[in-house]
Design a protein around this motif. Structure first.
Motif, PDB file in Angstrom:
ATOM      1  N   ILE A  13      57.840  51.399 -54.854  1.00 32.17           N
ATOM      2  CA  ILE A  13      58.873  52.223 -54.222  1.00 32.17           C
ATOM      3  C   ILE A  13      60.237  51.611 -54.514  1.00 32.17           C
ATOM      4  O   ILE A  13      60.504  50.467 -54.152  1.00 32.17           O
ATOM      5  N   GLY A  14      61.097  52.369 -55.194  1.00 28.94           N
ATOM      6  CA  GLY A  14      62.405  51.847 -55.554  1.00 28.94           C
ATOM      7  C   GLY A  14      62.354  50.855 -56.694  1.00 28.94           C
ATOM      8  O   GLY A  14      63.297  50.094 -56.909  1.00 28.94           O
ATOM      9  N   SER A  15      61.247  50.858 -57.444  1.00 24.87           N
ATOM     10  CA  SER A  15      61.079  49.939 -58.564  1.00 24.87           C
ATOM     11  C   SER A  15      61.657  50.543 -59.839  1.00 24.87           C
ATOM     12  O   SER A  15      62.041  51.722 -59.881  1.00 24.87           O
ATOM     13  N   SER A  16      61.733  49.753 -60.903  1.00 25.16           N
ATOM     14  CA  SER A  16      62.234  50.231 -62.191  1.00 25.16           C
ATOM     15  C   SER A  16      61.303  51.299 -62.767  1.00 25.16           C
ATOM     16  O   SER A  16      60.088  51.263 -62.552  1.00 25.16           O
ATOM     17  N   GLU A  38      63.752  54.232 -72.494  1.00 25.99           N
ATOM     18  CA  GLU A  38      64.825  54.087 -71.515  1.00 25.99           C
ATOM     19  C   GLU A  38      64.254  53.487 -70.234  1.00 25.99           C
ATOM     20  O   GLU A  38      63.249  53.963 -69.708  1.00 25.99           O
ATOM     21  N   ILE A  39      64.914  52.432 -69.761  1.00 24.92           N
ATOM     22  CA  ILE A  39      64.488  51.755 -68.538  1.00 24.92           C
ATOM     23  C   ILE A  39      65.580  51.939 -67.493  1.00 24.92           C
ATOM     24  O   ILE A  39      66.766  51.692 -67.765  1.00 24.92           O
ATOM     25  N   TYR A  40      65.180  52.388 -66.325  1.00 29.91           N
ATOM     26  CA  TYR A  40      66.117  52.629 -65.231  1.00 29.91           C
ATOM     27  C   TYR A  40      65.847  51.619 -64.117  1.00 29.91           C
ATOM     28  O   TYR A  40      64.746  51.578 -63.552  1.00 29.91           O
ATOM     29  N   GLY A  41      66.850  50.793 -63.827  1.00 31.85           N
ATOM     30  CA  GLY A  41      66.692  49.805 -62.775  1.00 31.85           C
ATOM     31  C   GLY A  41      66.524  50.453 -61.413  1.00 31.85           C
ATOM     32  O   GLY A  41      67.074  51.532 -61.139  1.00 31.85           O
ATOM     33  N   GLY A  42      65.763  49.796 -60.561  1.00 34.04           N
ATOM     34  CA  GLY A  42      65.519  50.317 -59.216  1.00 34.04           C
ATOM     35  C   GLY A  42      66.515  49.775 -58.211  1.00 34.04           C
ATOM     36  O   GLY A  42      67.692  49.578 -58.520  1.00 34.04           O
ATOM     37  N   ILE A  85      66.218  43.438 -65.568  1.00 31.96           N
ATOM     38  CA  ILE A  85      66.907  44.705 -65.321  1.00 31.96           C
ATOM     39  C   ILE A  85      67.539  44.630 -63.924  1.00 31.96           C
ATOM     40  O   ILE A  85      66.868  44.311 -62.938  1.00 31.96           O
ATOM     41  N   LYS A  86      68.831  44.884 -63.864  1.00 30.53           N
ATOM     42  CA  LYS A  86      69.554  44.788 -62.593  1.00 30.53           C
ATOM     43  C   LYS A  86      69.446  46.100 -61.815  1.00 30.53           C
ATOM     44  O   LYS A  86      69.072  47.135 -62.377  1.00 30.53           O
ATOM     45  N   PRO A  87      69.776  46.081 -60.533  1.00 33.45           N
ATOM     46  CA  PRO A  87      69.707  47.311 -59.734  1.00 33.45           C
ATOM     47  C   PRO A  87      70.544  48.429 -60.357  1.00 33.45           C
ATOM     48  O   PRO A  87      71.706  48.214 -60.737  1.00 33.45           O
ATOM     49  N   ASN A  88      69.920  49.587 -60.512  1.00 36.41           N
ATOM     50  CA  ASN A  88      70.570  50.798 -61.026  1.00 36.41           C
ATOM     51  C   ASN A  88      71.079  50.661 -62.468  1.00 36.41           C
ATOM     52  O   ASN A  88      71.828  51.513 -62.940  1.00 36.41           O
ATOM     53  N   GLU A  89      70.680  49.604 -63.152  1.00 34.59           N
ATOM     54  CA  GLU A  89      71.081  49.433 -64.550  1.00 34.59           C
ATOM     55  C   GLU A  89      70.222  50.325 -65.447  1.00 34.59           C
ATOM     56  O   GLU A  89      69.062  50.617 -65.142  1.00 34.59           O
ATOM     57  N   ARG A  90      70.794  50.728 -66.568  1.00 38.82           N
ATOM     58  CA  ARG A  90      70.054  51.539 -67.545  1.00 38.82           C
ATOM     59  C   ARG A  90      70.079  50.838 -68.894  1.00 38.82           C
ATOM     60  O   ARG A  90      71.138  50.475 -69.399  1.00 38.82           O
TER      61      ARG A  90
END
Length: 256
Positions: A13-16, A38-42, A85-90
């Motif tokens: 939950i809320g993970s990348s 594409e990786i989306y940070g959580g 990967i940082k929070p909310n980073e893409r």
């Protein structure tokens, strides 16, 4: 709050998240496939140990006279080194790899897809799934086309569990079942089955099962005992292509 975010991320939950985007959706066996992951940070910073792309296909298994569909990996590719990967980073990571020449083509019920796995340390891994169409390689396509030019029509094609005798690096084989509707083998054969045993860019090795049509009492007896079937191994290289039709016709005629 950060502690609870980490706990939630550890269970997904809320993970990348990960999303793979391919340059196209249809490929020829042996072709180079290109795309981006594409990786989306959580909600929290996470350590990504690796990203893997795995080719999968479906095949039919039979157990106690019951058939069911299973899946098998074809190849697995690592497309990243460890990173954070940082929070909310893409992040966007391009990749390319060559498809195997001997992979199954998507005909009949056979499906092929790429599974993307985001290996997250101390967290629930994220996955993505992308279906692709696979056409036969150049030499395999030419061989199958020449079979049709001899008057055969494809009746069924599917991947099925391989016997130990014909098992290679995959647990399955792809079988093409043809029936003669015109040409020199109409009335002489019941069917022709073709299995690709191995494939490279310049050569294919196939196994043909030539099923002769029963003629008279002796023929029906042979059919009942499966004595009307012949198994023929044949290698076809790029040097054979100019005379491939004659080579196939002569080989099949020898056992029909």
């Amino acid at each position: 709050m950060s502690f609870f975010n980490k706990v939630l991320a550890s269970i997904g939950i809320g993970s990348s998240k990960v999303d793979t985007k391919l340059a196209k959706s249809s490929y020829e066996a042996g072709e180079i496939i290109r795309g981006e992951v594409e990786i989306y940070g959580g909600n929290v910073e996470q350590q990504i140990d690796a990203i893997f792309l795995t080719l999968y296909t479906t095949y039919i298994k039979e157990v106690d006279d019951h058939k069911y569909t299973s899946k098998a990996p074809i190849e697995k590719y690592r497309v990243s080194e460890p990173f954070v990967i940082k929070p909310n980073e893409r992040k966007t990571l391009p990749f390319s790899f060559q498809l195997p020449y001997d992979m199954p083509i998507t005909v009949g019920s056979t499906k092929v897809w790429i599974k993307t796995e985001l290996d997250i340390r101390s967290g629930a891994d994220s996955e993505d799934k992308d279906y692709i169409d696979i056409r036969p390689s150049g030499i395999a396509a030419r061989l199958l086309n020449e079979v049709q030019n001899l008057g055969f029509v494809l009746r069924k094609a599917e991947c099925e569990k391989a016997s130990y005798k014909y098992r290679s690096k995959y647990p399955f084989i792809q079988e093409f079942e043809y029936v003669p509707v015109s040409g020199p083998f109409r009335g002489r054969l019941d069917e022709l089955e073709i299995v690709f045993l191995s494939q490279t860019e310049t050569q294919v090795d196939i196994l043909m099962q030539v099923d002769r049509r029963a003629r008279g009492f002796g023929g029906f007896l042979a059919e009942a005992l499966d004595a009307d079937e012949s198994h023929v191994r044949l290698s076809v290289s790029v040097d054979d292509l100019p005379n491939l039709s004659n080579k196939l016709e002569q080989t099949i005629s020898r056992y029909s």
